[in-house]
Each structure stands twice: as C-alpha cells, then as structure tokens.
Design a protein around this motif. Structure first.
Motif, PDB file in Angstrom:
ATOM      1  N   PHE A  65       9.763 116.653  -6.663  1.00 23.68           N
ATOM      2  CA  PHE A  65       8.626 117.442  -7.268  1.00 23.68           C
ATOM      3  C   PHE A  65       7.971 117.921  -5.951  1.00 23.68           C
ATOM      4  O   PHE A  65       7.239 119.089  -6.050  1.00 23.68           O
ATOM      5  CB  PHE A  65       7.721 116.823  -8.352  1.00 23.68           C
ATOM      6  CG  PHE A  65       8.391 116.889  -9.801  1.00 23.68           C
ATOM      7  CD1 PHE A  65       8.566 117.850 -10.603  1.00 23.68           C
ATOM      8  CD2 PHE A  65       9.043 115.646 -10.179  1.00 23.68           C
ATOM      9  CE1 PHE A  65       9.369 117.478 -11.510  1.00 23.68           C
ATOM     10  CE2 PHE A  65       9.816 115.210 -11.289  1.00 23.68           C
ATOM     11  CZ  PHE A  65       9.787 116.395 -12.079  1.00 23.68           C
TER      12      PHE A  65
ATOM     13  N   GLY B 104       9.888 107.980   5.233  1.00 24.60           N
ATOM     14  CA  GLY B 104       8.580 107.135   5.081  1.00 24.60           C
ATOM     15  C   GLY B 104       8.526 106.552   3.487  1.00 24.60           C
ATOM     16  O   GLY B 104       7.795 105.549   3.372  1.00 24.60           O
ATOM     17  N   ILE B 105       9.142 107.558   2.711  1.00 19.37           N
ATOM     18  CA  ILE B 105       8.688 107.191   1.273  1.00 19.37           C
ATOM     19  C   ILE B 105       9.847 106.782   0.201  1.00 19.37           C
ATOM     20  O   ILE B 105       9.913 105.812  -0.048  1.00 19.37           O
ATOM     21  CB  ILE B 105       7.853 108.134   0.623  1.00 19.37           C
ATOM     22  CG1 ILE B 105       6.476 108.405   1.551  1.00 19.37           C
ATOM     23  CG2 ILE B 105       7.577 108.042  -0.784  1.00 19.37           C
ATOM     24  CD1 ILE B 105       5.635 109.423   1.011  1.00 19.37           C
TER      25      ILE B 105
ATOM     26  N   PRO C  77      12.639 103.969   1.721  1.00 23.13           N
ATOM     27  CA  PRO C  77      12.289 102.509   1.552  1.00 23.13           C
ATOM     28  C   PRO C  77      12.056 102.137   0.195  1.00 23.13           C
ATOM     29  O   PRO C  77      12.380 100.927  -0.368  1.00 23.13           O
ATOM     30  CB  PRO C  77      10.877 102.487   2.374  1.00 23.13           C
ATOM     31  CG  PRO C  77      10.541 103.941   2.790  1.00 23.13           C
ATOM     32  CD  PRO C  77      11.803 104.848   2.645  1.00 23.13           C
ATOM     33  N   LEU C  78      11.415 103.036  -0.626  1.00 20.78           N
ATOM     34  CA  LEU C  78      11.066 102.754  -2.271  1.00 20.78           C
ATOM     35  C   LEU C  78      12.419 102.520  -2.813  1.00 20.78           C
ATOM     36  O   LEU C  78      12.743 101.814  -3.565  1.00 20.78           O
ATOM     37  CB  LEU C  78      10.537 103.928  -3.028  1.00 20.78           C
ATOM     38  CG  LEU C  78       9.064 103.878  -2.960  1.00 20.78           C
ATOM     39  CD1 LEU C  78       8.632 105.338  -3.926  1.00 20.78           C
ATOM     40  CD2 LEU C  78       8.540 102.651  -3.713  1.00 20.78           C
TER      41      LEU C  78
ATOM     42  N   ARG D 238      13.624  99.334  -2.323  1.00 25.84           N
ATOM     43  CA  ARG D 238      13.072  98.188  -3.095  1.00 25.84           C
ATOM     44  C   ARG D 238      13.526  98.270  -4.580  1.00 25.84           C
ATOM     45  O   ARG D 238      12.781  97.485  -5.263  1.00 25.84           O
ATOM     46  CB  ARG D 238      11.594  98.397  -2.953  1.00 25.84           C
ATOM     47  CG  ARG D 238      10.931  97.906  -1.649  1.00 25.84           C
ATOM     48  CD  ARG D 238       9.382  98.773  -1.399  1.00 25.84           C
ATOM     49  NE  ARG D 238       8.947  98.434  -0.171  1.00 25.84           N
ATOM     50  CZ  ARG D 238       8.046  97.641   0.130  1.00 25.84           C
ATOM     51  NH1 ARG D 238       7.565  96.680  -0.914  1.00 25.84           N
ATOM     52  NH2 ARG D 238       7.737  97.179   1.269  1.00 25.84           N
TER      53      ARG D 238
ATOM     54  N   HIS E 233      10.266 105.818 -10.987  1.00 27.70           N
ATOM     55  CA  HIS E 233       9.253 105.619  -9.888  1.00 27.70           C
ATOM     56  C   HIS E 233       9.558 106.510  -8.810  1.00 27.70           C
ATOM     57  O   HIS E 233       8.368 107.030  -8.261  1.00 27.70           O
ATOM     58  CB  HIS E 233       9.619 104.073  -9.516  1.00 27.70           C
ATOM     59  CG  HIS E 233       9.087 103.026 -10.256  1.00 27.70           C
ATOM     60  ND1 HIS E 233       9.436 101.647 -10.500  1.00 27.70           N
ATOM     61  CD2 HIS E 233       8.075 103.048 -11.263  1.00 27.70           C
ATOM     62  CE1 HIS E 233       8.850 100.959 -11.229  1.00 27.70           C
ATOM     63  NE2 HIS E 233       8.140 101.831 -11.743  1.00 27.70           N
TER      64      HIS E 233
ATOM     65  N   MET F 158      10.374 109.685  -9.108  1.00 28.47           N
ATOM     66  CA  MET F 158       9.764 110.936  -9.430  1.00 28.47           C
ATOM     67  C   MET F 158       8.387 110.751  -9.396  1.00 28.47           C
ATOM     68  O   MET F 158       7.710 111.841  -8.992  1.00 28.47           O
ATOM     69  CB  MET F 158      10.273 111.303 -10.827  1.00 28.47           C
ATOM     70  CG  MET F 158      11.680 111.542 -11.055  1.00 28.47           C
ATOM     71  SD  MET F 158      12.083 112.352 -12.649  1.00 28.47           S
ATOM     72  CE  MET F 158      11.976 111.140 -13.850  1.00 28.47           C
ATOM     73  N   VAL F 159       7.663 109.608  -9.926  1.00 31.72           N
ATOM     74  CA  VAL F 159       6.321 109.557  -9.805  1.00 31.72           C
ATOM     75  C   VAL F 159       5.883 109.476  -8.341  1.00 31.72           C
ATOM     76  O   VAL F 159       4.957 110.268  -7.936  1.00 31.72           O
ATOM     77  CB  VAL F 159       5.756 108.231 -10.412  1.00 31.72           C
ATOM     78  CG1 VAL F 159       4.142 108.103 -10.204  1.00 31.72           C
ATOM     79  CG2 VAL F 159       5.983 108.308 -11.770  1.00 31.72           C
ATOM     80  N   ALA F 160       6.482 109.029  -7.496  1.00 30.66           N
ATOM     81  CA  ALA F 160       6.284 108.930  -6.051  1.00 30.66           C
ATOM     82  C   ALA F 160       6.267 110.255  -5.397  1.00 30.66           C
ATOM     83  O   ALA F 160       5.347 110.864  -4.790  1.00 30.66           O
ATOM     84  CB  ALA F 160       7.239 108.207  -5.321  1.00 30.66           C
TER      85      ALA F 160
ATOM     86  N   ILE G  51       5.588 113.055  -7.192  1.00 28.74           N
ATOM     87  CA  ILE G  51       4.427 113.857  -7.507  1.00 28.74           C
ATOM     88  C   ILE G  51       3.141 113.491  -6.772  1.00 28.74           C
ATOM     89  O   ILE G  51       2.392 113.993  -6.357  1.00 28.74           O
ATOM     90  CB  ILE G  51       4.364 113.690  -9.106  1.00 28.74           C
ATOM     91  CG1 ILE G  51       5.228 113.966  -9.809  1.00 28.74           C
ATOM     92  CG2 ILE G  51       2.818 114.073  -9.656  1.00 28.74           C
ATOM     93  CD1 ILE G  51       5.056 115.074 -11.045  1.00 28.74           C
ATOM     94  N   ALA G  52       3.184 111.994  -6.723  1.00 28.63           N
ATOM     95  CA  ALA G  52       1.918 111.567  -5.693  1.00 28.63           C
ATOM     96  C   ALA G  52       2.079 112.125  -4.342  1.00 28.63           C
ATOM     97  O   ALA G  52       1.119 112.560  -3.602  1.00 28.63           O
ATOM     98  CB  ALA G  52       2.259 110.042  -5.628  1.00 28.63           C
ATOM     99  N   LEU G  53       3.465 112.369  -3.902  1.00 26.91           N
ATOM    100  CA  LEU G  53       3.264 113.026  -2.494  1.00 26.91           C
ATOM    101  C   LEU G  53       3.073 114.454  -2.660  1.00 26.91           C
ATOM    102  O   LEU G  53       2.227 115.018  -1.793  1.00 26.91           O
ATOM    103  CB  LEU G  53       4.747 112.808  -2.019  1.00 26.91           C
ATOM    104  CG  LEU G  53       5.166 113.674  -0.911  1.00 26.91           C
ATOM    105  CD1 LEU G  53       4.346 112.937   0.469  1.00 26.91           C
ATOM    106  CD2 LEU G  53       6.763 113.714  -0.457  1.00 26.91           C
TER     107      LEU G  53
ATOM    108  N   ILE H   3      -0.746 114.555  -2.384  1.00 22.40           N
ATOM    109  CA  ILE H   3      -1.261 114.324  -1.069  1.00 22.40           C
ATOM    110  C   ILE H   3      -1.143 115.575  -0.207  1.00 22.40           C
ATOM    111  O   ILE H   3      -2.018 115.836   0.607  1.00 22.40           O
ATOM    112  CB  ILE H   3      -0.412 112.989  -0.353  1.00 22.40           C
ATOM    113  CG1 ILE H   3      -0.662 111.807  -1.214  1.00 22.40           C
ATOM    114  CG2 ILE H   3      -0.883 112.950   1.050  1.00 22.40           C
ATOM    115  CD1 ILE H   3       0.030 110.650  -0.908  1.00 22.40           C
TER     116      ILE H   3
END
Ligand code: ATP
Ligand code: MG
Lengths: 295, 314, 255
Positions: free
Chosen positions: A38, A83-84, A87-88, A91, A97, A99-101, A103-105, A108
């Motif tokens: 996103f 960077g995001i 690595p996610l 893990r 998760h 998709m949420v990451a 949106i968080a990005l 930011i």
C-alpha cells in the motif's frame, strides 16, 4: 453537450500512460513478494515532491528531474524492501502482517513528506506551451508522458523477452518455486523489481503532480485506479497491466463524459475504478492474466 | 473543573474506539479477516444515525438501524472478496471506504457534502451541567461497549469461536473438516460491521455534527494499532490497546502546546504510529497480551481434573 | 461376503500446467476394511486424495460416493457425506490446543452455529462434555495424553502426524483417507495404530491408506492399488501383488 471525442480518446491515452507507470511496480512486486504494498502510493507522492524540488525549485528542468527522481525513489523502494518487508517475511510474517506493515510504512513516508514539504499544495511553474494538432489540444508534458510510457513498454518487453534477467522475472513472477529450482537468483530479481517499480511510480508522480497538485496525498489520490489496474491486469502480469491501464484510462475519460451528462459530480471518476475492481473480482479474479499466460 | 471534563471526554472516546477494536478483533484477531476499511462501516453507522435522527426517530432505533445498514453493506461488499485470498478483501474494503467518503462529500442534498450533518444528542436533559451530560454519554457508550464485549467473549469461547479460529489458522483444513468457511466469514464480517455501525452512531450523536473529514483511512489504521498493540484474539487486550492509543493521541495533542519540536507534532504523531506498528510486527507480533485459549465449562472441568491427577501423581 | 460399493472413480485426471499428476485413474473402494494405495514418490497419490476431497477440481473423469457424483461439491459438503482426510503434511490449527484441534473435527456440534453458540449455551455445553470424552479416547490412542492442552504448534513432527490421524478419526468418517499416517512415527506406535484401524474398520469405517512402509500396510490391507507416474498400473490382494511384475516395474523403474 458538445464533446470532442478525439480529445477524450487522447486524454484516455494520457491517463492510461500515467496509470501504467504508477501501477507497474505495484503489480510486479505484488506478484513476486505476494503481498500488495500500500505504500506504493507514497512512491508516487515522493516523485511529485522530488520532481518539484529539482525541476522547479532548483530550476534544473524536466529531464534532469525525471532521471534524478527515478533513481532516488528507486533507492527508497529498495531500502523499504530490504529494511522492512524482506526481514519481516523472513520472520514468518503472514500476508496480513505484511499488508499492515506496508500501511505503517505508508504513514511514515506520507507524514515525513508532510513534515518536509508541508501540507500546503504546490503547483509546477507551468511552462508547457499547448498547441493544436488537428482537433487535439496537446502539451509537451503529455507528449513526454506518453513517450515514456511507450518507451517503458518497449524496453520492458524487450527486456522480458530477450535478456536472461527478463526471462528470470517472467519465470519468477508466475512460479517462484520453479524459478528457485532452475537456479535463477530470485533475490536479485526481486531487488531489481522493487527498485525499478518505485522509480517508475515516482516518475508517474511527477506527471500527476504537474496535472493536479503536489501534496502528501498526490499518490493516495490515485490508489484506487492503481489497484484496479493491478487486479484487472492480473497480479504480477506486465502485459495485463498495459492492457488494463489503458482500459481504465478509457473507462475513466468516457465515464467522466457520462457523469457530466448525468449531472453527477466528476469526482466519481474514482468510482469507475472501484466498479471495475469489483466486477473483476466477481467475474474473473485472475483478471486479464488468462490472455497473457506467458508474462 | 476543566480537567474532569477532559477526562470524561477521553472516556467517551475510549468507549467508542473500544467497540471498534472489539469488532476488528472479531474479524482479524479471531477469524483472520483483513478489514482495511473499518472506517467505511463506522461512517455508515454515523450517517445512518444522523439522517434518521433528523426525521425524528428515537436514538435506539437510529443506533440499531445504523448497525443493520452497516451489516448489510458488510455482506454486499465482502461477498465478492471473501472467497478469495485475504489481500483481495483488504483492497476491496479499503477502496469501499474511499468511495463512501467520496459519496457523502459529493451528495450535498443527502449527506450535507463537506459541511456534513448536524445531529441531535441521543439523550438530552434540559438544564443540566456539561458534566452530567458527559456522564449520560458515558453510560450510553459503555452500555453498548459492554454488550459488544459480552457478545465477543461468548462467541470466542464457544464452539463457534473454535471454528473461526480454525479458519484463521488454516481455512482449507477447516473446510475439509466440514466448516463452510464462506458462511462463517460472512457472518463475522456482518457482525463486525454492525458493531462498527453502532460505534459510528454513538460517535455522531456525541459530536453532534459529522463531516466527511472525520472518516479518513487513518481511523482504520488507528483501530488496527489498538488491536495489534493490545493483542489479537484477546478481547481484554484490545480494550487496553484502545485506551493506550487514545491516551497517547490526547497526550500528543497536549504536548504540542507545551513542547517545541522541530517537526510539526501532528505529522510526528502519525510517523510514530507507523514506527510503533513496525516495532510491534518485528518484535512482538502477538501484542502485549497473548491470545487466551478457548474456555468452555466442559473444557475447564477436564483441565481441572487433569491438573488434580497430575498434582496427586507428583 | 456382500460388499457394498462406497467410492468409485472413473477415468479421473488432474493436471498442474504440463504435469499430469493424475491421468485416467479408475478404482473402486467397497465398504469395510483397509484399502491400500502405493507408488513411488510423485506418482500422484496425494493429488488423487486431494481431488477426491474437493480441494482440487478434476480436469476429467468422475468421482462417485455411495452412488452419488461428488465432483463438483466443495470440501465441506464432501465431509458432510462422510469422507474425511488426514493430510500428508499435517495441516493442524497450530495456535490451538490439541483438544481444540480434535473438537473442531467433531461432527454436528450444536454450538458451531452463530445463534446456538450465543443463545443455546446449555445445549452444546453438555454435548461438548461427551465430545471431549470421545476426543480423549483418540488422543490416548495416539499417545498424546500428556499434551491435551498443549498448542498443536508445540508438537514434534511425529506427534503432529498422530494428531492429524486422531482428528480424522474424531470426525466419524465413513471413508477416511490417510496419507502416510505412520510416516515419522515410531514403528511400534505405527503398528498399534494399524491394529486399531483394523478394529475400527469392522464398525463401519472404511480406510484408504497411502503408506510407504509396505511391510506394515501389506499385513493389514485387504486390497492394494499401485500408481506410477499418474496412472494406475496394477491392483490386487497384497499377497498376490508382491509377485506382480507391474508392481516391481513401478518401484524399480523409478529408481
Ligand atoms: N499443487 C501442485 N502444483 C504443481 N504440481 C504439483 C502440485 N501437487 C503435486 N504436483 C506434482 O504432481 C505430481 C504428483 O504429486 P503427488 O504429491 O500427488 O505425489 P505422491 O504420490 O503423493 O508423492 P509422495 O509419495 O512423495 O507423497 C508430482 O510431480 C508433483 O510435483
Ligand atoms: Mg504424497
């Protein structure tokens, strides 16, 4: 109502070119990394701001702005992945998760740009002479846009068909396991895709910014058509994206004529993408991919 | 006393967002549905409440209608996407939220356009102090929260809750064990949307005016933060999450009047939200509070008996 | 003995792109007993099972269960008719306890519905007690008695396979498809499981088992099908099939 249909057709080509540049990175990274990013909208916005700063504030002109923006935003896209998301995923993050990451990005990046450039819209100092070609009113900016989109399509097509890396990308986006088994460096493919995808989105941002305004939502404003292009074209399918970008470009421009005829707000042009998105999901969730098996 | 009013107002917000967090928890935490358009159903509840209250319906009917309308839209919008992968649903509902906001913005004759609608409060007692007024609101909001919470708790600790958790874990396996996943997902999506609709109605009557700008995608994201931070599949956890996020938002609002920052605090707040989410996803994806296993009376009895045997044996 | 036909497959095919995972397979499984399916790696056994189960749409051919065509049913409907499967790679609900994994599989749990779970709590609570007792029996059978309330994700590989099997039994199947139930399980437990399956097969459950450990399977199976490269190459009683050249061809040809 008097409609210049030739102009509507030409505008469709402009819109389609814009959406193609904007969506190609999204669809390819979506296919390769298996989640919709996103924050892709923010790469578009970043391009608009960078283009403004380089082209207008520093006065270096469009060609330099295009090149510098492409590489800078490409680097940002690459860093976001390295960077995001990578690595996610390592893990064991689920698709939700990721998709949420994204949106968080997206937040930011968006609010960082808001902090750097402020939320007050900017406009390019317009210096594009408009001239008439037959019934068409054309500006140099639009010729640039269409030339870049056509160039992209040709270069990508040749790249995909002729080069080893291109064959790798095609193999990988349609079947990552197969690519892995045949010894293709899938990681390199993914990195290049994120770089180029973000760079092209930023180039689209310059044109979108020139057409409307430059502010932290420049990219988000067209997130619907960008996603509609991706889904209609078939996730990860380059040729499908070309076709669907121009289909949606046509639908929007003819749709706007229809909306005006019906006396509805033209801001509903976004709704046209939404309708296309929904119809695709109901009728054929794989989109146009079935016509372009080999991409 | 200004501070008291401020605290009571904060409580109302915690209550309303608590309902939203509970409903997203049902969808995402328990069932694995990525509702990226929560704000759409919040908006539907708010506008339904506002429109119906304008024609003079009593507040409880407005609330219930808001829930119903939201549930129906939840059904319609989720049907094309629910049989597909999680990402399709996310994209469709997110897009739906944007379209709805566009509609209420454009259709001034119906929804007031950019100026929005004014709403009369649910319960207005003439001549009372603002404090009492707030207390009445708190009572109303927290009764609704209580109902939603109890429903969520009962559902998640029942065989039904077991099925939706199983669908979240592996929908193919759950379907092969006889569970019609599409039906469960639709039910949960409708229920979650209904709760969001109630929250929207409460929000509208509390603010007494609604405008499209209140329903930006950031609302959806805020609710996701509440659930992820609090702990998915833990109803208590997401309530704590809701309280923490609301308090943080207020704190940030107060702080910006007193602290000089190099960045505009309203930008900084969302940047920090984003960073917070990434930190949670990287280092504590289960949230502050872990998922609580299903508890039913029968299960507890067995667990208890087993622990006793173990105790005697050891 | 009068054997009723339970599962009948005619000319079934399933392709993945250019891979003919199953092509033109026909077979019958009659009521009762343990039926074997063997073949080298990649011969299409799991694909056949998954197609019966409705997880894949067949590209050709027909599947009948109790005389009814089930090709186009979805997998929850197929479960409803009585076909249950235990996957080769366990697909457990890893964030849920062993007991909850078992209870999900239970047939006809009243509390599975939205309305009942909220408003008829008395009804399903007592049913749940009986289901728990039944689940405990199967859990003890596969020797997971110490792990009843552990999360399925905490189990070892072998234990996961055992839970997968127990979960299949919990579903009261009429036909249970077992895809290598004893893989990664210690041989003593493996044997014990087959003995239990034999007992259960006398009470109305039919088993159709893929197993690489031929020595165990051939002791218990009444009929064995042999697949190779997507095709059914031969079939027969275990004691006869060991002398069948096609059987050797399938295994040796692949090596
Ligand atoms: N989802 C899939 N997509 C593509 N190819 C597949 C898929 N599933 C199976 N295949 C291919 O189909 C063929 C048959 O596989 P299958 O898993 O059914 O074999 P099997 O007999 O179960 O093998 P094993 O004994 O190793 O379990 C193989 O070549 C496999 O690679
Ligand atoms: Mg197999």
């Amino acid at each position: 109502m008097d409609v210049n249909w030739a102009q509507v057709l030409f505008n469709s080509a402009i819109t389609g070119s814009l959406y193609l540049l904007g969506a190609v990175g999204l669809t390819l990274t979506y296919g390769l990394s298996s989640f919709p990013n996103f924050a892709h909208a923010e790469f578009i916005t970043l391009g608009a701001f960078l283009g403004y700063t380089i082209g207008t504030q520093l006065g270096l002109g469009l060609p330099i702005a295009l090149v510098v923006t492409f590489f800078t935003a490409g680097l940002v896209g690459l860093l976001c992945y390295r960077g995001i998301f990578q690595p996610l995923a390592k893990r064991g993050a689920t698709i939700i998760h990721l998709m949420v990451a994204s949106i968080a990005l997206s937040f930011i990046l968006r609010y960082s740009m808001g902090a750097i450039w402020s939320w007050k819209p900017y406009y390019f100092a317009s210096s594009w002479a408009a001239f008439d070609v037959g019934p068409l009113r054309v500006t140099g900016l639009w010729l640039w846009l269409i030339a870049i989109a056509v160039g992209l399509a040709i270069v990508m097509h040749l790249g995909l068909v002729k080069t080893r890396m291109g064959k790798a990308i095609r193999a990988t986006s349609s079947n990552p396991d197969l690519a892995l088994a045949s010894g293709i460096n899938i990681n390199k493919v993914i990195l290049i895709t994120w770089f180029v995808g973000a760079g092209l989105a930023a180039v689209a941002g310059i044109f979108r910014g020139a057409d409307t305004q430059i502010w932290p939502l420049t990219g988000w404003d067209i997130i619907l058509p960008i996603f509609a292009v991706t889904i209609l074209g078939g996730i990860g399918n380059f040729y499908g994206a070309i076709a669907s970008a121009f289909i949606i470009g046509l639908a929007e421009n003819f749709g706007v004529v229809g909306l005006m005829a019906l006396g509805l707000s033209t801001s509903y042009r976004l709704g046209i993408s939404f309708v296309i998105l929904i119809i695709t999901l109901i009728v054929k969730p794989q989109g146009l991919a079935m016509f372009f098996r080999r991409a | 006393m200004d501070l008291l009013l401020y605290g009571l107002d904060l409580l109302v917000f915690i209550g309303i967002f608590g309902i939203l967090a509970i409903s997203l928890n049902l969808e995402f935490g328990f069932s694995g549905l990525a509702n990226f358009g929560k704000v759409a159903f919040f908006l539907i509840g708010a506008y339904t409440y506002a429109l119906l209250s304008q024609i003079g319906l009593p507040f409880y009917l407005c609330l219930i209608s808001g829930a119903l309308v939201a549930a129906i839209f939840g059904l319609l919008i989720s049907l094309p996407a629910l049989r597909l992968r999680a990402d399709y649903l996310a994209i469709v509902v997110l897009a739906f939220g944007e379209i709805l906001r566009l509609i209420v913005k454009s259709e001034a004759w119906l929804a007031g356009g950019d100026w929005g609608l004014s709403v009369s409060p649910a319960i207005s007692i003439t001549g009372v102090s603002p404090r009492v007024d707030l207390l009445v609101n708190i009572a109303l909001v927290f009764s609704c929260l209580l109902i939603c919470f109890v429903v969520a708790q009962l559902l998640s600790n029942s065989p039904y809750g077991r099925v939706i958790r199983a669908i979240r874990e592996d929908e193919v396996a759950a379907e092969a064990l006889g569970k019609n996943r599409a039906r469960y997902k639709v039910q949960i999506f409708m229920l979650g949307s209904a709760m969001a609709g109630v929250a929207g109605g409460l929000y509208a009557q509390y603010l007494q005016a609604i405008v499209p700008m209140l329903f930006l995608p950031i609302i959806t994201f805020t609710i996701w933060i509440m659930v992820l931070v609090g702990g998915p599949a833990n109803n208590w956890g997401v309530l704590v999450g809701a309280a923490l996020v609301e308090v943080f938002e207020r704190g940030a609002n107060i702080a910006k009047d007193y602290i000089a920052l190099p960045i505009d605090p309203s930008n900084l707040q969302y940047i920090l939200f984003g960073v917070l989410i990434l930190l949670v996803l990287f280092y504590r994806p289960q949230g502050l509070f872990k998922e609580i296993p299903i508890k039913t009376r029968a299960l507890e009895a067995v667990r208890h008996a087993r622990e006793q045997i173990k105790g005697e044996g050891g | 003995m009068p054997e009723e036909e339970l599962l009948k497959i005619e000319e079934l095919s399933k392709h993945f792109g250019g891979v003919y995972a199953v092509s033109g397979v026909s077979l019958d499984v009659r009521k009762g007993g343990i039926w074997g399916l063997v073949g080298p790696n990649g011969s299409g056994k799991s694909t056949l099972f998954n197609t019966i189960l409705g997880l894949y749409r067949p590209d050709g051919g027909c599947i009948y269960f109790n005389g009814r065509k089930i090709n186009n049913l979805s997998s929850h409907q197929i479960y409803g008719l009585g076909i249950v499967n235990s996957f080769q790679v366990p697909r457990l609900f890893f964030q849920m306890s062993v007991m909850d994994n078992m209870l999900v599989a239970a047939r006809g749990h009243q509390g599975d519905g939205l309305f009942n779970s909220l408003f008829l709590r008395g009804g399903w609570q007592s049913q749940e007690r009986e289901l728990i007792d039944r689940a405990l029996e199967f859990i003890e059978l596969v020797e997971l008695g110490k792990m009843v309330f552990a999360l399925a994700g905490e189990l070892s590989g072998g234990q996961r396979k055992l839970l997968e099997l127990a979960r299949g039994l919990m579903a009261k199947p009429r036909l249970l498809l077992l895809d290598e139930p004893a893989a990664g399980v210690n041989p003593v437990v493996g044997k014990k499981i087959f003995q239990k399956l034999q007992t259960l097969s006398k009470n109305g459950t039919t088993f159709f088992v893929v197993e690489h450990r031929l020595e165990i399977l051939f002791n218990f199976a009444s009929w064995v099908y042999v697949m190779d490269r997507g095709k059914m190459v031969t079939q027969g009683q275990p004691e006869k099939i060991v002398d069948d050249p096609a059987f050797y061809q399938a295994y040796l040809g692949a090596e």
